[in-house]
Design an enzyme around this catalytic site. Sequence first.
Site, PDB file in Angstrom:
ATOM      1  N   SER A  65       9.964   4.583  -2.596  1.00 55.36           N
ATOM      2  CA  SER A  65       9.353   5.882  -2.368  1.00 55.36           C
ATOM      3  C   SER A  65      10.402   6.987  -2.462  1.00 55.36           C
ATOM      4  O   SER A  65      11.072   7.115  -3.487  1.00 55.36           O
ATOM      5  CB  SER A  65       8.622   5.863  -1.014  1.00 55.36           C
ATOM      6  OG  SER A  65       7.816   7.004  -0.839  1.00 55.36           O
ATOM      7  N   ASP A  79      -1.962   7.197   0.701  1.00 47.14           N
ATOM      8  CA  ASP A  79      -1.699   6.157  -0.286  1.00 47.14           C
ATOM      9  C   ASP A  79      -2.048   6.652  -1.691  1.00 47.14           C
ATOM     10  O   ASP A  79      -1.281   6.474  -2.646  1.00 47.14           O
ATOM     11  CB  ASP A  79      -2.523   4.915   0.058  1.00 47.14           C
ATOM     12  CG  ASP A  79      -2.178   3.703  -0.804  1.00 47.14           C
ATOM     13  OD1 ASP A  79      -1.012   3.281  -0.782  1.00 47.14           O
ATOM     14  OD2 ASP A  79      -3.084   3.195  -1.486  1.00 47.14           O
ATOM     15  N   HIS A  89       0.888   2.323  -2.399  1.00 38.41           N
ATOM     16  CA  HIS A  89       2.241   2.749  -2.038  1.00 38.41           C
ATOM     17  C   HIS A  89       2.811   1.840  -0.952  1.00 38.41           C
ATOM     18  O   HIS A  89       2.714   2.127   0.239  1.00 38.41           O
ATOM     19  CB  HIS A  89       2.189   4.206  -1.550  1.00 38.41           C
ATOM     20  CG  HIS A  89       3.496   4.911  -1.591  1.00 38.41           C
ATOM     21  ND1 HIS A  89       4.153   5.207  -2.764  1.00 38.41           N
ATOM     22  CD2 HIS A  89       4.277   5.400  -0.608  1.00 38.41           C
ATOM     23  CE1 HIS A  89       5.268   5.854  -2.503  1.00 38.41           C
ATOM     24  NE2 HIS A  89       5.369   5.978  -1.196  1.00 38.41           N
TER      25      HIS A  89
END
Length: 332
Positions: free
Chosen positions: A177, A277, A311
Site C-alpha cells: 500500500s 477497500d 487491498h
Amino acid sequence: MSEHRPTRRSVLKAAGGLSAAMALGAGSVLASASAASAANDGFGLHIMEAGEADPRMWYYRFSTPEIGWNPAVNVLLPDDYHTSGRTYPVLYLFHGGGTDQDFITFDRLHIRDWTAGKPIIVVMPDGGHAGWYCNPVTSNVGPRNWESFHINQLLPWIDANFRTFAEYDGRAVSGFSMGGFGALKYAAKYYGHFASVSAHSGPASLRGPVAGIPGAVVHWANVSSAALDLAGGTVYGVPWDQNRVSMDNPCERLDSYRNKRIFLVAGTSPEPINWFDTMNEVGVLQTQREFRGLLDRAGIPFEWHEVPGGHFVRPDLFQNDLDGIIDRLRKA
C-alpha cells in the site's frame, strides 16, 4: 496477464482491523527491553530501547532529530545469522498507512514463517500513520522526515551494525500500500541503493487520474497526512510543490528503473460494499496499469500480477517476490 490466486485472503487484511491489543501483544516482549545493545549509536540515531533476545527478530527504538517521536525498527535475521559468519543481502520492507500500521505489521502477518530458511535480512521500520515515506512540506507537530530517517540514517546504520552487502546489488526495497509507493519512490530517487523494487497493492502514479480525479494520489497523501500525521500539515503542500511531486512520481522517473528487478501486484475485485477497500485497490490498479504501460513503452522489463480481491497482503505473492529478490541480489 498473470493470474495468481491468494491463499489466505480472509485472515490477512493488513489495511485495517488489527486491534491495538494485538499490536501490544506482538510487541510486549520487545517493549520491556533495555537500551543495552550489541548495536551502536550512529548516523544521528541514538538507541533508546533494544531487544536482541529473540534469535531472529531484533528490535530497536531510536531518538532522532528527523522524527518528533522515537521511531522503531524490526530487523529479521536469517536462521543461521549467528553461526554462519556470512554476509547477507537486505530487504527493506515498508508497511502501509493507517493508525494500526507500524514496524510490527509484518511480524503480525507471520513474516518469520515466510522467511524461514531464506538467506536474507529483512528491515521493517516505522513509517508513520500517513508519512508517505516523505519529508513533508509542512508539519504542525515537529519533524516527520521519514525519507531522511530511512535513507540518510537507518540504511547506513544497518550496514554499520549488521553483516550486509552495503552496495546496489545487496539491497532490495518492497512494501504494501503506502509502503509500496515508498518502495517505488526510493528505488528511483536513490537509484544506486536498491537493485530490486516491489509494490504490493502500492500506487505507482502520483499525477494520473483515479476515478476521474487527476492527481488523486497526491490529494490522498495530503489529506491523510494532514489528518493522521501532521495535524493539518501536508506532504506535498497546498498548492502542490510541483517539483517535489515530479521527483517522487514513479511515472516521471522511468529511466531510474532500468537494470532493476521490478515486481508489481494489484487486486482486480475489491469488496463493493467496502468503500475503503474499493477506493484503495481501484486506485492501485489504475496507477499500476499506467506505470506498466510507460515501462513497457520504454523497454523496461517487469513482472506483474493482477489477482482477484482487494487491498490486502497476499502471502503467496510475497513469498514469490521474496524468492525473486534473493535470486536478483548478491548471494549470502
